[in-house]
Design an enzyme around this catalytic site. Structure first.
Site, mmCIF file in Angstrom:
data_model
loop_
_atom_site.group_PDB
_atom_site.id
_atom_site.type_symbol
_atom_site.label_atom_id
_atom_site.label_comp_id
_atom_site.label_asym_id
_atom_site.label_seq_id
_atom_site.Cartn_x
_atom_site.Cartn_y
_atom_site.Cartn_z
ATOM 1 N N ASP A 403 16.491 4.943 16.613
ATOM 2 C CA ASP A 403 17.456 3.840 16.758
ATOM 3 C C ASP A 403 17.732 3.850 17.911
ATOM 4 O OD1 ASP A 403 19.787 1.328 15.748
ATOM 5 O OD2 ASP A 403 20.467 3.087 15.894
ATOM 6 N N THR A 405 20.569 1.170 19.199
ATOM 7 C CA THR A 405 22.034 1.491 19.597
ATOM 8 C C THR A 405 22.779 2.869 18.878
ATOM 9 O OG1 THR A 405 22.019 -1.067 19.500
ATOM 10 C CG2 THR A 405 24.342 0.165 19.624
ATOM 11 N N ASP A 601 23.182 6.857 14.806
ATOM 12 C CA ASP A 601 24.139 7.115 14.282
ATOM 13 C C ASP A 601 24.995 6.266 14.114
ATOM 14 O OD1 ASP A 601 23.930 4.728 16.548
ATOM 15 O OD2 ASP A 601 25.339 4.948 17.012
#
Length: 715
Positions: A403, A405, A601
């Site tokens: 991912d 960000t 996250d």
């Protein structure tokens, strides 16, 4: 809050038991984690002592003390028997009986109990073989010493006596007790990681009350309490700094060597070490909710889990003990029929040797002990494995999906560009911030922070509505406001042509572009960027050296994602993916034969983390992401993936070494004990030597597993 609610609230904050285990604690078997019971006892499958399921391994060492006492007692009585046998002294069998009986009855009593339990539970194990071997040798010798006339003349030696094997029976008990003592001492070292984690927490906290500062026990701290942390002290609980500035050593939990600067607004972790500054913090997580408590829970859970490779050892063990008993009976029969005179003596000695040397203890310990040490080792440098399967699978991963960000970037977006049309920048920002204040998206936080920095106060929004992965809309001061990506405005049939070229320019610079429409008319764009973590390029370079295929999977548009990917050297980018589609993209890669690890996250990453062969959550992200993942990087540093992967590879190599040794040992040991070398070299294996070899094989497996504690895993 009602009394019942207060009780439940306090119970939730109750710290994990330390030291002496509380009554009612659930105990489980370290080798068979599916076995659970309230209170201590023995495993019905393998006969090992159960350990507490929660918290540190059993602090009271009663089993070790008991085995040690029996060992020294049996040693005292066995030594004269060995001298008699080795020096060929003519000592009455009745005297030997008196010396051997306390050893073979009292000292060996735990083995008999476990052997009987194995028969009752229909789970034959090492104690089945030990109980049979010792009892057969002792009972035969007992009858020979007390009722020698029951035996025919062919059983008598040159002195007209029937040979007895009290020294063999007592020697077996003594050597197995020695092996148990060594094994218990070595096994206790595998729990040192959890013991060390428990030792990190301070015992008291300095709470700030209206009447002044007061020292309270850690268990009395509540969420919202204001605490003072003095220089050189450990931070008591997880919290947010509300006053002061200092550097904090987080190495004991994250593996990060350098202290981290902390100031107002920064989060701090309980049990980390404050530097030279004074901090005042507000408690946000206490008791079992703190990061340290979660780490301890995850490590304990992982240590009790079973790796897929363990199924091989379990399958072999289920057939092994019955096979050994059959081989022992066959050995007795063959030696009785074709052995030299007195054939019954040779038959008995070799049958007992087969039972003793073939104990499958080393086979049972091979996998779980390596897993226990590896999970503790991982925790020491900030890598938490949820289960043993994750350790085994991670070393097979060939594709890493990341991912953007919060994974590749800091996860703290910042507004860097604002362009407006028919409205001032501040007015545009006020409308955007007013709408985004109800959103928990990281970009919304950046917009709210930008408004705050300019002294802009948000207005109250009505009719707020969010569309996941696209944008938000609502009414502010009578104006219909839409804030989101270009697709969101396109779907609302709002013409974005005016700012399209400018938006492309911002994306080429790696900025995420937010479009703003007021009353169905495009009014401006906002460019937001999220700085790349300093360690990201280095981590990706090292991962590529490991022959890993690296893919960026993000909800950002193609141009922005490509700009970030070019900066850090990622070739394959899958952009514009909605949260619900991330898991689907993982499945597509898996269908092509890739072994996929997903790193994320956020809440939106949870389905993909669960779908991946190995889900890796950044410890700096959301709790939901960590709950869905198989591995958590406490520090949120991608270099932790390298540490985790290398630990996985070394651990699996260690397990295979253990299994190879255990299989080889039994493959060679059983035929030798049965007398396979006697026709060629005249060599027989004494039951005492077999007992020593059996004990040392288990200890050698433990020592090999403990080598993982000294492993240096560089990033």
């Amino acid at each position: 809050m009602s009394c019942c609610q207060q009780y439940m609230h306090d119970a939730k904050r109750k710290p994990i038991p330390q030291g002496d285990q509380l009554e009612g604690t659930i105990y489980t078997c370290p080798m068979h984690p599916e076995v659970e019971q309230i209170g201590p006892g023995l495993c019905p499958k393998c006969g090992m002592a159960l350990e507490p399921k929660e918290g540190i391994a059993q602090e009271d060492d009663r089993e070790l003390k008991e085995m040690s006492r029996r060992f020294w007692f049996s040693t005292l009585l066995t030594l004269p028997l060995l001298v008699i046998a080795m020096a060929h002294l003519h000592v009455s069998p009745l005297i030997q009986l008196l010396l051997a009986t306390p050893v073979c009855v009292w000292s060996a009593w735990p083995f008999y109990q476990r052997a009987i339990a194995s028969l009752r539970n229909r789970h034959l194990n090492m104690f089945t073989l030990i109980g049979l071997g010792v009892s057969v040798a002792y009972l035969y010798s007992f009858v020979a010493a007390v009722f020698p006339l029951l035996f025919p003349a062919s059983f008598q030696n040159e002195r007209g006596e029937v040979d007895v094997y009290f020294e063999a029976a007592a020697g077996i008990v003594t050597l197995i007790l020695l092996g148990q003592v060594l094994e218990l001492k070595a096994r206790s070292q595998t729990s040192t990681a959890i013991k060390a984690l428990f030792g990190l927490s301070p015992k008291i906290a300095h709470i700030l009350r209206t009447q002044g500062e007061e020292d309270i026990l850690l268990a009395e701290v509540h969420v919202g309490d204001r605490l003072r942390v003095k220089p050189g002290e450990k931070i008591p609980v997880d919290g947010i700094v509300i006053e002061g500035k200092s550097s904090v050593d987080e190495s004991m939990l994250t593996g990060e060597a350098l202290p981290v600067e902390k100031k107002q607004g920064d989060r701090v972790i309980g049990a980390t070490l404050n530097g030279t500054g004074m901090l005042i913090l507000e408690a946000t997580k206490v008791g079992s909710e703190t990061l340290l408590a979660q780490i301890i829970h995850m490590v304990a859970e992982a240590q009790r889990s079973r790796a897929p490779i363990q199924k091989l050892a379990d399958t072999v063990s289920s057939y092994f003990v019955p096979s050994v008993i059959a081989i022992s009976l066959l050995t007795f029969l063959v030696w009785t029929l074709v052995g030299p005179t007195p054939s019954i003596s040779y038959a008995l000695i070799n049958a007992v040797a087969v039972l003793i040397i073939a104990c499958p203890c080393a086979l049972g310990l091979a996998t779980p002990l390596s897993i226990m040490v590896a999970t503790g080792k991982g925790a020491s440098f900030g890598v938490l494995f949820r289960n043993a399967e994750a350790i085994e699978t991670l070393q097979k991963v060939d594709t890493l999906v990341l991912d953007k960000t919060g994974t590749l970037t800091l996860g703290k977006p910042k507004v860097v560009s604002i362009f407006s049309r028919d409205i001032s920048e501040n007015e545009l920002l006020q409308l955007v911030a007013s709408l985004e204040v109800a959103s928990e998206h990281p970009l919304a936080t950046a917009l709210a922070e930008a408004a705050k920095e300019r002294g802009i106060n948000p207005e109250k929004a009505a009719g707020f509505e969010g569309v996941t992965g696209r944008g938000v809309k609502g009414v502010i001061n009578g104006k219909n406001v839409l804030v989101g990506n270009q697709n969101f405005l396109d779907d609302a049939r709002i013409d974005t042509t005016f700012f399209r070229l400018k938006g492309d320019e911002l994306r080429r610079r790696g900025e995420t572009v937010i479009f703003v429409a007021i009353n169905e008319k495009l009014s401006g764009i906002v460019g937001i960027t999220d700085p790349i973590k300093e360690t990201t390029p280095e981590a990706l370079r090292e991962l590529r050296k490991e022959k890993m295929k690296i893919v960026m999977l993000t909800g950002d548009n193609e141009m922005t994602a490509r700009a970030v990917a070019e900066k850090i050297g990622i070739d394959e980018v899958i952009a514009g993916v909605l949260p619900a589609q991330k898991a689907m993209k993982i499945r597509e890669l898996q269908s092509k034969g890739y072994k996929v690890a997903m790193v994320g996250d956020g809440i939106n990453d949870a389905p993909a983390l669960a779908q991946a062969d190995v889900g890796i959550a950044m410890g700096t992200g959301t709790d939901i992401a960590m709950e869905s993942a198989h591995v958590t990087l406490v520090k949120g540093d991608l270099r932790g993936i390298l540490r985790a992967r290398r630990l996985s590879m070394v651990t699996m190599r260690n397990i295979k070494q253990n299994l190879f040794f255990a299989f080889l040992y039994n493959t060679l040991g059983v035929p030798i004990a049965a007398g396979a070398l006697y026709p060629f070299f005249g060599l027989l294996l004494s039951p005492m030597i077999a007992a020593a070899a059996m004990s040392l094989s288990s200890v050698s497996v433990i020592v090999n597993a403990l080598r993982l504690k000294r492993l240096r895993v560089s990033s």
